[in-house]
Scaffold this motif. Sequence first.
Motif, PDB file in Angstrom:
ATOM      1  N   ARG A 268      88.483 -24.925  63.606  1.00  0.00           N
ATOM      2  CA  ARG A 268      87.714 -24.011  64.450  1.00  0.00           C
ATOM      3  C   ARG A 268      88.456 -22.693  64.565  1.00  0.00           C
ATOM      4  NH1 ARG A 268      87.891 -29.033  66.509  1.00  0.00           N
ATOM      5  NH2 ARG A 268      85.887 -30.133  66.793  1.00  0.00           N
ATOM      6  N   VAL A 269      87.734 -21.615  64.454  1.00  0.00           N
ATOM      7  CA  VAL A 269      88.341 -20.284  64.429  1.00  0.00           C
ATOM      8  C   VAL A 269      89.188 -20.028  65.676  1.00  0.00           C
ATOM      9  CG1 VAL A 269      87.849 -17.811  64.471  1.00  0.00           C
ATOM     10  CG2 VAL A 269      86.573 -19.308  62.933  1.00  0.00           C
ATOM     11  N   THR A 270      88.666 -20.416  66.844  1.00  0.00           N
ATOM     12  CA  THR A 270      89.381 -20.100  68.081  1.00  0.00           C
ATOM     13  C   THR A 270      90.712 -20.830  68.189  1.00  0.00           C
ATOM     14  OG1 THR A 270      88.102 -21.820  69.226  1.00  0.00           O
ATOM     15  CG2 THR A 270      87.284 -19.562  69.366  1.00  0.00           C
ATOM     16  N   GLU A 271      90.901 -21.863  67.379  1.00  0.00           N
ATOM     17  CA  GLU A 271      92.156 -22.618  67.425  1.00  0.00           C
ATOM     18  C   GLU A 271      93.202 -22.063  66.460  1.00  0.00           C
ATOM     19  OE1 GLU A 271      90.914 -26.556  66.532  1.00  0.00           O
ATOM     20  OE2 GLU A 271      89.822 -26.846  68.421  1.00  0.00           O
ATOM     21  N   TYR A 272      92.828 -21.027  65.697  1.00  0.00           N
ATOM     22  CA  TYR A 272      93.721 -20.512  64.663  1.00  0.00           C
ATOM     23  C   TYR A 272      94.022 -19.015  64.831  1.00  0.00           C
ATOM     24  CZ  TYR A 272      93.667 -24.756  61.810  1.00  0.00           C
ATOM     25  OH  TYR A 272      93.845 -26.031  61.344  1.00  0.00           O
ATOM     26  N   GLY A 273      93.808 -18.472  66.041  1.00  0.00           N
ATOM     27  CA  GLY A 273      94.027 -17.039  66.244  1.00  0.00           C
ATOM     28  C   GLY A 273      95.425 -16.586  65.873  1.00  0.00           C
ATOM     29  N   ALA A 274      96.440 -17.293  66.345  1.00  0.00           N
ATOM     30  CA  ALA A 274      97.828 -16.902  66.061  1.00  0.00           C
ATOM     31  C   ALA A 274      98.151 -17.031  64.574  1.00  0.00           C
ATOM     32  CB  ALA A 274      98.785 -17.768  66.886  1.00  0.00           C
ATOM     33  N   GLU A 275      97.694 -18.135  63.948  1.00  0.00           N
ATOM     34  CA  GLU A 275      97.940 -18.331  62.514  1.00  0.00           C
ATOM     35  C   GLU A 275      97.277 -17.235  61.684  1.00  0.00           C
ATOM     36  OE1 GLU A 275      97.081 -20.632  64.619  1.00  0.00           O
ATOM     37  OE2 GLU A 275      98.048 -22.562  64.212  1.00  0.00           O
ATOM     38  N   ILE A 276      96.083 -16.820  62.100  1.00  0.00           N
ATOM     39  CA  ILE A 276      95.383 -15.768  61.357  1.00  0.00           C
ATOM     40  C   ILE A 276      96.142 -14.448  61.468  1.00  0.00           C
ATOM     41  CG2 ILE A 276      93.259 -14.415  61.235  1.00  0.00           C
ATOM     42  CD1 ILE A 276      91.774 -16.944  62.220  1.00  0.00           C
ATOM     43  N   ALA A 277      96.649 -14.138  62.670  1.00  0.00           N
ATOM     44  CA  ALA A 277      97.435 -12.911  62.840  1.00  0.00           C
ATOM     45  C   ALA A 277      98.670 -12.943  61.942  1.00  0.00           C
ATOM     46  CB  ALA A 277      97.836 -12.747  64.306  1.00  0.00           C
ATOM     47  N   ASP A 278      99.349 -14.090  61.875  1.00  0.00           N
ATOM     48  CA  ASP A 278     100.516 -14.224  61.001  1.00  0.00           C
ATOM     49  C   ASP A 278     100.116 -14.077  59.534  1.00  0.00           C
ATOM     50  OD1 ASP A 278     102.062 -14.663  63.228  1.00  0.00           O
ATOM     51  OD2 ASP A 278     102.090 -16.849  63.026  1.00  0.00           O
ATOM     52  N   PHE A 279      98.962 -14.594  59.193  1.00  0.00           N
ATOM     53  CA  PHE A 279      98.470 -14.526  57.822  1.00  0.00           C
ATOM     54  C   PHE A 279      98.267 -13.065  57.416  1.00  0.00           C
ATOM     55  CE2 PHE A 279      95.542 -15.170  54.290  1.00  0.00           C
ATOM     56  CZ  PHE A 279      95.912 -16.407  53.756  1.00  0.00           C
ATOM     57  N   VAL A 280      97.654 -12.289  58.305  1.00  0.00           N
ATOM     58  CA  VAL A 280      97.419 -10.866  58.032  1.00  0.00           C
ATOM     59  C   VAL A 280      98.743 -10.125  57.927  1.00  0.00           C
ATOM     60  CG1 VAL A 280      96.413  -8.739  58.957  1.00  0.00           C
ATOM     61  CG2 VAL A 280      95.154 -10.899  59.151  1.00  0.00           C
TER      62      VAL A 280
END
Length: 797
Positions: A268-280
Amino acid sequence: MRRVIVDDVSPAAALAAASDPFGGSSPPLKVWNSLTKSKTPFIPIDPAGKKVTWYACGPTVYDDAHLGHARNYVSTDIIRRIMRDYFKFDVNFVMNITDVDDKHLFNEFVGINPTITPEVIDTAKKAYSAYLKKNLGELDPALPPAQYKAEVEKAYATVLSGGALPGNEKAGDDEAKVKMHIKTASSAAEALKDAETGASKAGDAATFAEAFYTNVQDVILPYLDALKGASIDADDYGIFTKLTKKYEDRFLNDMRDLNVLDPDALTRVTEYGAEIADFVERIVKNKFGYVTDDGSVYFDINAFENAGHSYARLAPWSRSDNKLAAEGEGSLASKTTVKRGASDFALWKSSKPGEPSWASSWGKGRPGWHIECSAMASARLGQQMDIHSGGIDLAFPHHDNELAQSEAYWHDPCKHEQWVNYFLHMGHLSIAGSKMSKSLKNFTTIREALDRKDWTPRSLRIVFLLGGWKEGIEITDELVSTGTSWEDKVSNFFLKMKDPAAMQGSGSDTSLAADLEAAKSAVDNHLCDSFNTVGVMQSISELITKYNSADKATLNPKDVEATARFVTSIVNLFGLNGNATVDSTEIGWSGIDVPEEAKPFLFPLSTIRDTVRQAARSKEGISSSQIAEAVKLEGPQDVSEAAKPYAEVLTNFRTKISSLQSSESAGKEVLALCDRVRDIDLFDLGIYLEDRDNLPALVRPVTREMIQAREEKEARARQKQLEKQKREQEALKQLEKGKLSHLEMFRTNEYSAWDDEGLPTHDAAGEEITKSRAKKLRKDWERQKKAHEAWTTAQAK
């Protein structure tokens, strides 16, 4: 790991593709790969050729899933089942859910305003005007709701009549979108008109409010977002997921109702906010992303390609399609941020007030649309995966951007490794040439379709199987009819297989064994040919046809059973039989048996009917002793509530047949009762007795085809009766005309003298009737004489 772009076959691929639970050895599996635009040998990353990693783009859950979703996920499920159950791959299937809700402000507004007050109407009118201004530019935003219908029909006459917008060659999605906006504004206009004319005061206020909010919701949502979005606490993710959790559950239940397997993992997108920021952040460090003054981050396509990568490999022809790219950017496309390249796309968006946001190196923000899947898929499946799937509309820009940013994240200057080896894109489901989609609001929800019995999980899946997985499917009467015929053909075959007589042949004819082996080989080739389910469905149909045309008395029972088990294994493989597996020992599929509670009454009834029917049709005719002997058979004395309708039919049939023992025309009356219990009494309970020559009747459920045939027969009978009534009424009308005597018909003020037969000799002025007029009057007189005589005769009867 190498890129799979050539038509070679590695030892690992041969090992994986050769496993065949249906007998024999398979040719290498090839799949249509959107990356290569060709059928490519399937070579898993796993050195052993067994494990397969698969990421599927899931739904954005803000409403109920529709049949367009069913097309995507059912077709994906079919391929997944084939890979798992036929080719015996160990598939790790991951799917995402986009779970950000945009209805918080609307729901809050409704909660504060449970009844429709002047203030609510005023807000809705402002929202309606804003909607017209943004989406229907040919209309005046100040257009009164009461005048909307007339004005929109003038302004958009071409589109509403099926024509294209200026600049478009033919009508398609653009026109469908305009129609959607017209429909949305129309609903709001009608609701406002009713509210302004006092309809809210008539009847139940709560009921009116519910209807009002339902009809104005889609115009109020964007208005409230623009008006009060900044008031939302962006860090309270519960606000944004409260409603989506409900629709996520409903989506998963809809999929289970369609017999779609659950994902092995759900992200679920809302559970991966921090990981997505790190990915970017890593993409930026790899120099493939850059930060703008407003705190947004964009992907640098030029830098990516200068490093030796390719962009837009899935749909290179769409690379310059600014419209598609803008749709992929969503609201960010309208920002004035200066990008280095016109085609650069957002990795991270600086959050607007009221949007959900996460901390990042560039301040609070939220993920771009494409980066969500890249980060979640990489987190679950790592640097490389075998398969990525989704609807064909996701190829560009979504999947092309996913591919680019993921390879930028995993970039190694020494070697370029492909993030995904196989992209599988499911074709659209279309209605009237336009794809079915939530954004166009031209959809029927899965829940509605199943509840209304427009479709069953099996019938819908059959249509998708007959249409293939990557081609678009347009629902037509012909396609639905083809699907129904295929389903009924297989149901009839399985019904025959459940009859003990099917397994009692002499075995002198061995041709069915050869037919079965040919079918197995054809099915194998079709499945290896990029999951060609259309070919498989045809092969199964042809095999059943060959069985149907054979002399059943001479077939080898082992061949018949093997054929039945093979057909069963294929329908189980395709998910057409609930949770049944390909190695199930039970022959057939569900839904072809009568209810268990009915059997103790249906089988005695069928036996009695067979006995008396056969006797009544014989040359000797039926005797009273034969009737007396037949009706001795009874059903159980204990009758459950569910069994009562069947018990009643048995009792009534026995009673009526028994009463014919002394009748001189017993044979004719017995046959009439046998027809009635088959065609009416049992048919209305969903049961049919299929009469067969020299065999007991087959007790089976009524099919849709039977229902349709009966409805058509009844429609023809009604039409015939209407025509008969029309003829009778016309005859009565004609007969009534004869009530007036021919001797009196001309005795009116139009004439002044008549002869003995009542024919006029002089007109009202005393002038003698001319010969030509007298001739015409004579013809009318003779016609009336004939009619009057007929009327007189009818009165005498």
